[in-house]
Design an enzyme around this catalytic site. Structure first.
Site, PDB file in Angstrom:
ATOM      1  N   SER A 151      45.588  42.689  33.427  1.00  0.00           N
ATOM      2  CA  SER A 151      44.933  43.590  32.544  1.00  0.00           C
ATOM      3  C   SER A 151      44.945  43.194  31.161  1.00  0.00           C
ATOM      4  CB  SER A 151      45.523  44.998  33.171  1.00  0.00           C
ATOM      5  OG  SER A 151      44.707  45.766  32.236  1.00  0.00           O
ATOM      6  N   TYR A 188      50.727  51.662  35.384  1.00  0.00           N
ATOM      7  CA  TYR A 188      49.734  50.388  35.764  1.00  0.00           C
ATOM      8  C   TYR A 188      50.000  49.602  34.790  1.00  0.00           C
ATOM      9  CZ  TYR A 188      45.692  47.859  36.045  1.00  0.00           C
ATOM     10  OH  TYR A 188      44.783  46.785  36.239  1.00  0.00           O
ATOM     11  N   LYS A 192      51.475  45.612  35.165  1.00  0.00           N
ATOM     12  CA  LYS A 192      50.850  44.434  34.941  1.00  0.00           C
ATOM     13  C   LYS A 192      51.589  43.608  33.796  1.00  0.00           C
ATOM     14  CE  LYS A 192      47.243  44.944  37.738  1.00  0.00           C
ATOM     15  NZ  LYS A 192      47.045  44.141  38.721  1.00  0.00           N
TER      16      LYS A 192
END
Length: 272
Positions: A151, A188, A192
């Site tokens: 991401s 999150y 990542k």
């Protein structure tokens, strides 16, 4: 279609995974696309949708049951792929998720713990276990690629410069507790960032074997990641998921081989 390249995409029935399958299926190059999905029925439904949209293709799509949090599922998928195809030319670690909304519903210690543990279980630990299982099939290919879908929010450089996420508001007011107006995606984002480190280790391990390894940053796209919904993300400026699918297809087909070992987006190299 034994001469097709064998492409395995986890989480291939929805979101960017689905768009990647679609882009590969529409490509003039011939692929056997293994659509990984926790549900074979959902994979078959997604395949039917694709085949109705793309009438003429040089490729084939095969459903593959795979839940990357289930070791038995991983082992069974490996045995199926090994017995039917004997190799994997491109392994796309797309399955993942954002679970920060758990902390919005339950801001207690248990909610925080659940959100972080789930993010690392799916995005890091399960991805590592899955890759460990399938690595031997990558080595059976003469032209193999290993992709980890990361991401833009994973970049330490970008976050240190002040940018966190397009869906986040300005910094909160002084004092404690801080008001919770929306998910910061911190679990999150952190998972990542860890995934990028994993990619570097796999690049170190497999470079000598000729495997080209990448972290793929597809961009801010209107998927159902985190449960916010595509329409909400579109209002925040998210692009169409097909952009990510086309980008991943290009990497699978060798158009970004010079950038192996890096975090890349469709426009270049993403800073760490």
């Amino acid at each position: 279609m034994v001469n097709n390249s064998i492409v395995l995409i986890t989480g291939g029935n929805t979101g960017i995974g689905f768009e990647s399958v679609k882009a590969l299926y529409a490509s003039p190059q011939a692929h056997t696309i293994l659509m990984g999905s926790r549900s074979v029925d959902k994979a078959k439904q997604a395949i039917s949708t694709l085949q109705s949209e793309i009438a003429d293709s040089k490729s084939e799509i095969v459903p593959l049951q795979i839940d990357i949090e289930d070791d038995t599922s991983i082992e069974n998928a490996f045995k199926e792929v090994e017995s039917k195809w004997g190799r994997v030319d491109s392994l796309v670690n797309n399955a993942g998720g954002a679970f920060d909304s758990i902390m919005l519903r339950d801001p207690s210690a248990s909610g925080i713990r659940e959100a972080w543990q789930k993010a690392y279980s799916v995005n890091v630990a399960s991805t590592e276990v899955f890759t460990q299982q399938f690595a031997p099939l990558l080595l059976k290919s003469s032209n193999s690629r290993l992709l980890f879908i990361t991401s833009g929010l994973s970049s330490l450089n970008t976050c240190a410069g002040g940018f966190m996420a397009k869906t986040m508001k300005a910094s909160p007011a002084k004092g404690w507790p801080k008001p919770t107006t929306g998910p910061s995606m911190i679990a999150y984002r952190s998972s990542k960032t860890a995934l990028n480190m994993m990619m570097l280790e796999w690049n170190r391990l497999l470079e000598v074997d000729g495997v080209k390894v990448f972290s793929i940053s597809p961009g801010f796209l209107a998927t159902n990641l985190g449960g916010a919904g595509p329409e909400h993300l579109k209002h925040a400026g998210a692009g169409d998921p097909s952009v990510g699918g086309t980008f991943i297809k290009d990497v699978v087909e060798g158009k970004r081989d010079n950038d192996a070992g890096k975090v890349i987006d469709k426009d270049g190299v993403q800073p760490w």
